[in-house]
Write an enzyme that holds these catalytic residues in place. Structure first.
Site, PDB file in Angstrom:
ATOM      1  N   GLN A 154      16.898 -13.694   5.009  1.00  0.00           N
ATOM      2  CA  GLN A 154      16.159 -14.272   6.481  1.00  0.00           C
ATOM      3  C   GLN A 154      17.766 -15.282   6.682  1.00  0.00           C
ATOM      4  O   GLN A 154      17.309 -16.192   7.556  1.00  0.00           O
ATOM      5  CB  GLN A 154      15.001 -15.526   5.519  1.00  0.00           C
ATOM      6  CG  GLN A 154      13.977 -15.292   4.820  1.00  0.00           C
ATOM      7  CD  GLN A 154      13.149 -14.454   6.380  1.00  0.00           C
ATOM      8  OE1 GLN A 154      13.185 -15.126   7.212  1.00  0.00           O
ATOM      9  NE2 GLN A 154      12.099 -13.474   5.799  1.00  0.00           N
ATOM     10  N   HIS A 166      15.598  -5.386  10.650  1.00  0.00           N
ATOM     11  CA  HIS A 166      13.805  -6.514  11.446  1.00  0.00           C
ATOM     12  C   HIS A 166      14.082  -8.145  11.784  1.00  0.00           C
ATOM     13  O   HIS A 166      13.149  -8.640  12.580  1.00  0.00           O
ATOM     14  CB  HIS A 166      13.219  -5.657  10.583  1.00  0.00           C
ATOM     15  CG  HIS A 166      12.461  -6.358   9.592  1.00  0.00           C
ATOM     16  ND1 HIS A 166      11.394  -6.372   9.573  1.00  0.00           N
ATOM     17  CD2 HIS A 166      12.908  -5.937   8.327  1.00  0.00           C
ATOM     18  CE1 HIS A 166      10.747  -6.561   8.496  1.00  0.00           C
ATOM     19  NE2 HIS A 166      11.468  -6.420   7.714  1.00  0.00           N
ATOM     20  N   THR A 199      21.885  11.291   3.994  1.00  0.00           N
ATOM     21  CA  THR A 199      22.625  11.008   5.518  1.00  0.00           C
ATOM     22  C   THR A 199      22.952   9.841   5.513  1.00  0.00           C
ATOM     23  O   THR A 199      20.905   9.699   6.063  1.00  0.00           O
ATOM     24  CB  THR A 199      21.676  11.812   6.044  1.00  0.00           C
ATOM     25  OG1 THR A 199      22.039  13.849   5.619  1.00  0.00           O
ATOM     26  CG2 THR A 199      22.387  12.466   7.494  1.00  0.00           C
ATOM     27  N   CYS A 257       4.440  -9.768   3.069  1.00  0.00           N
ATOM     28  CA  CYS A 257       3.507  -8.933   2.062  1.00  0.00           C
ATOM     29  C   CYS A 257       2.529  -9.385   1.482  1.00  0.00           C
ATOM     30  O   CYS A 257       1.882  -8.919   0.913  1.00  0.00           O
ATOM     31  CB  CYS A 257       5.449  -8.919   0.668  1.00  0.00           C
ATOM     32  SG  CYS A 257       6.500  -8.568   1.359  1.00  0.00           S
ATOM     33  N   SER A 305      18.393  -7.347   6.254  1.00  0.00           N
ATOM     34  CA  SER A 305      17.638  -6.659   6.436  1.00  0.00           C
ATOM     35  C   SER A 305      17.565  -6.879   7.524  1.00  0.00           C
ATOM     36  O   SER A 305      17.669  -7.187   9.185  1.00  0.00           O
ATOM     37  CB  SER A 305      16.339  -7.369   6.319  1.00  0.00           C
ATOM     38  OG  SER A 305      15.931  -6.233   6.955  1.00  0.00           O
ATOM     39  N   GLY A 320      15.889  -5.141   3.340  1.00  0.00           N
ATOM     40  CA  GLY A 320      16.130  -5.954   2.048  1.00  0.00           C
ATOM     41  C   GLY A 320      15.858  -5.769   0.825  1.00  0.00           C
ATOM     42  O   GLY A 320      16.638  -5.700   0.164  1.00  0.00           O
ATOM     43  N   ASN A 360      12.312 -17.828   2.178  1.00  0.00           N
ATOM     44  CA  ASN A 360      11.062 -17.098   3.535  1.00  0.00           C
ATOM     45  C   ASN A 360      10.076 -17.790   3.846  1.00  0.00           C
ATOM     46  O   ASN A 360       9.521 -17.907   4.805  1.00  0.00           O
ATOM     47  CB  ASN A 360      11.148 -15.279   2.952  1.00  0.00           C
ATOM     48  CG  ASN A 360      10.127 -15.651   1.977  1.00  0.00           C
ATOM     49  OD1 ASN A 360      11.465 -15.358   0.833  1.00  0.00           O
ATOM     50  ND2 ASN A 360       9.239 -14.388   1.256  1.00  0.00           N
TER      51      ASN A 360
END
Ligand code: PLP
Length: 381
Positions: free
Chosen positions: A179, A201, A237, A324, A199, A71, A151
């Site tokens: 979110q 996860h 890659t 965070c 994102s 994200g 979030n």
């Protein structure tokens, strides 16, 4: 002691199906997608198949899906790309909601340094209103940035109405969907945003993979240069096992009945508000206005960091806001933007539930929370 995980807005557990899918790709499709032999072509076909799956889940074209490392990268990329487009048209003003994630906010100094003006919109009762966006637009506005869902407090913004205002004014609309995607219906075409980020996860997928979805007629510039991967827009890659995990995680997550999650989080919220004095709901209580799993509650007179430590000691994982900023002495910028004082902001706890939580877990949290709060209040007397 029970272990209760209620920090799903920080990250979610990778599902067994996702882990098996990733292992399968690691074992059987590990060749570089850029190779010119059959095994590489099979890997490259799988990558395109994942792109199609994600496009199908979000109602966009496969060529509009660009894979990223998550994200934060997608958010940085989107803002920087819109900066370049704005500058080409000699527009150096943008409208940004004040409670965006730092993955957005911390790119903005780059704009400031290049002479941009930024109009921040503070939320009203946790929401960014279309009228606020309309009022903030100027003749030199280059883009608007409002997150789909917040979030920390879980509010879901009226992105459809905001995108209409932007489209009428001919201004690109950037929307951080990290979110929201997977948790509530997100439809890239119908919602009408120009850029959407996500994102994996956050919806039982792997770490380190996400996507930027951009309208195909939007001339976005590359995020990372090098080889020609991702249509020359994001070199490196391709991480096929992660992308495959993300594509499966998203389609699986969309099958989950989020009403059950909402019901459970309301049990928790009402239990706290009813049984523990001096508590206040920050998240709105209506299902359609907020994410199903997030509830943010203030505990007057208490420090969330101390409360979280006590919860941790009985196996309960929750958070004070975004992952965070946990451990940071600064009060949440989200709560400050809503008009709460620093002291109030420091008393807030975010519980973020998922379909994996149970009623027994909610009961366990309520029992311990009530005891811990009583105890902490006695100590502070
Ligand atoms: N945007 C929002 C709204 C988020 O909640 C997060 C993570 O918590 C991010 C962006 C950053 O995503 P990632 O952890 O994949 O870098």
């Amino acid at each position: 002691m029970m272990n209760v995980y209620m920090d799903n807005a920080a990250t979610t557990r990778q599902s067994d199906r996702v882990l098996r899918e990733m292992e399968n790709v690691y074992r059987n499709l590990w060749h570089n997608c850029s190779g010119a032999y059959d095994a590489a072509l099979r890997a490259s076909d799988e990558l395109e198949c994942c792109r199609q799956k994600i496009a199908h889940s979000l109602n966009c074209y496969p060529e509009e899906v660009h894979f990223t490392s998550g994200g934060t990268e997608a958010d940085n990329w989107g803002i920087r790309a819109l900066k370049r487009i704005g500058e080409k048209h000699n527009r150096r003003h943008c409208v940004v909601s004040a409670y965006e994630h730092h993955a957005v906010l911390n790119v903005l100094p780059e704009l400031k340094n290049d002479g941009w003006e930024i109009t921040y919109i503070n939320p009203v009762d946790g929401f960014i209103l279309p009228e606020q966006v309309k009022m903030a637009l100027r003749s030199d506005t280059a883009f608007v940035c409002v997150m789909y869902a917040n979030n920390e407090i879980g509010t879901v913004n009226p992105v459809g109405a905001i995108s209409k205002i932007c489209a009428t004014a001919g201004i690109p609309f950037f929307c951080d969907g990290v979110q929201a995607v997977g948790h509530i219906p997100v439809d890239f075409r119908k919602d009408g945003m120009d850029i959407l980020t996500l994102s994996a996860h956050k919806f039982n997928g792997p770490f380190g993979v996400g996507a930027l979805i951009a309208q195909k007629n939007l001339p976005i510039s590359p995020m990372i240069v090098g080889g020609g991967q991702e249509d020359n827009l994001r070199a490196g890659t391709e991480n096929l096992p992660a992308v495959a995990g993300m594509a499966l995680a998203l389609s699986d997550y969309l099958e989950i009945d989020q009403h059950d999650v909402f019901w459970l989080r309301n049990k928790l919220a009402s239990g706290i508000l009813f049984n523990i004095p001096d508590t206040h709901l920050v998240t709105p209580s209506c299902e359609y206005d907020s994410l199903p799993g997030i509830v943010n509650i203030m505990f007057d007179g208490l420090e969330s960091s101390a409360l979280l430590a006590r919860l941790n000691s009985v196996g309960i994982c929750a958070s004070a806001g975004s992952a965070c900023t946990t451990g940071s002495p600064k009060p949440s910028h989200v709560l400050l933007s809503m008009g709460y004082t620093a002291e109030q902001a420091r008393s807030a706890i975010r519980f973020s539930l998922s379909h994996e939580n149970t009623l027994d877990e909610v009961a366990y949290v309520l029992t311990h929370l009530e005891r811990i709060v009583k105890d902490m209040k006695k100590i502070s007397l």
